[in-house]
Design an enzyme around this catalytic site. Sequence first.
Site, mmCIF file in Angstrom:
data_model
loop_
_atom_site.group_PDB
_atom_site.id
_atom_site.type_symbol
_atom_site.label_atom_id
_atom_site.label_comp_id
_atom_site.label_asym_id
_atom_site.label_seq_id
_atom_site.Cartn_x
_atom_site.Cartn_y
_atom_site.Cartn_z
ATOM 1 N N LYS A 1 43.161 35.996 39.897
ATOM 2 C CA LYS A 1 43.681 35.718 38.653
ATOM 3 C C LYS A 1 44.859 34.719 38.766
ATOM 4 O O LYS A 1 45.037 34.460 39.703
ATOM 5 C CB LYS A 1 44.315 37.252 38.185
ATOM 6 C CG LYS A 1 45.314 37.648 39.476
ATOM 7 C CD LYS A 1 46.445 36.923 39.650
ATOM 8 C CE LYS A 1 47.256 37.261 41.006
ATOM 9 N NZ LYS A 1 47.997 36.143 41.221
ATOM 10 N N ALA B 1 43.392 35.434 50.684
ATOM 11 C CA ALA B 1 42.189 35.866 51.180
ATOM 12 C C ALA B 1 42.400 36.563 52.620
ATOM 13 O O ALA B 1 41.881 37.611 52.807
ATOM 14 C CB ALA B 1 41.163 34.754 51.512
ATOM 15 N N HIS C 1 39.643 27.387 39.074
ATOM 16 C CA HIS C 1 38.868 28.565 38.960
ATOM 17 C C HIS C 1 37.563 28.385 38.033
ATOM 18 O O HIS C 1 36.571 29.078 38.486
ATOM 19 C CB HIS C 1 39.829 29.484 38.378
ATOM 20 C CG HIS C 1 40.812 30.252 39.331
ATOM 21 N ND1 HIS C 1 41.674 31.207 38.984
ATOM 22 C CD2 HIS C 1 40.967 29.828 40.731
ATOM 23 C CE1 HIS C 1 42.542 31.491 39.911
ATOM 24 N NE2 HIS C 1 41.912 30.662 41.040
#
Length: 317
Positions: free
Chosen positions: A98, A16, A80
């Site tokens: 991903k 991030a 996730h």
Amino acid sequence: MSGAVRWGVLGTAGIAARAFLPALREAGGGTAAVVAGRDLSRAEEYAARNGVTQAVRGYEAVIEDPSIDAVYIPLPNALHAQWTIAALEAGKAVLCEKPLCLTAAEAGNVIEVARRSVRPLWEAFVFPFHPQTARLRGLLAGGAIGELREIWSSFHFTMEGTEDIRLEAALGGGALYDVGCYPVRLAHLLFGGDAVAGHAVAVKGEAGVDIETAGVLEFDSGRLMMSCGFALPFTTYTRLVGTGGEIRLTNPFHPEPHDGLEVWRDGRLIDRHEPGEGTAFSWGIRHIHEVLRGEAEPRHTAADDSLGTARSLDMLR
């Protein structure tokens, strides 16, 4: 919606800080409103260092905040599905790192939730939004190398040290999930349709995850030959081999100004293209902002693209 898109970030992951937050500033039209962490002091330090407006304890605080329009999820792979579903059910747009999930079955469950949700879900393969990818697809459609038959694609880098969540089996680590998924996604984008067969060999480390994987995926119109790992110098070199030539790319996934795309025929360089301005992440975020403002229809959503990739990863695991 109107005005700046307000983003919440789940976790204080390095990806991030390195990629998403700089791209958000580059894209414009949005703001990093809040970052959540399990440890508040760490989240506050992260927010101050990376220009995020607010830090909170606990991912639920972001999910439940009615002022947040979109959520970026750079959590460990094993988390996730849980947090993507929570964010979608709270009415947020979601950009999830991903791989979307660790199995195709799990991805299918998440995608079913996404199809019922009021805002879209994207898996963070952002290279389809980059101008280089549009140029590549245009060259293929125009017959620059005849019919595409093979893709040779590698994604390697040298991981420093042994303290990394990408080396933890319980968190969904391993080279295939971390970087091998990129050649897989590229093959799905360019060949279209699902892979019909695949197999791979892997070298596993002490923690039980693959540190190197090489494999083949067969599609109706061609094949992908890929390799990935944590033990070699950085490379993303990719060749697209057609019946009338080939295209060579130094980095189809996150091209930088020094990268390039070359068209070769009969062993000779025919043409070379620069990648264009902006990072892949910034192009992807721009698209998300346009969708949320009602200025564009969503493209490359998880509902459209992610299940085939997940099935292929199952074949290669």
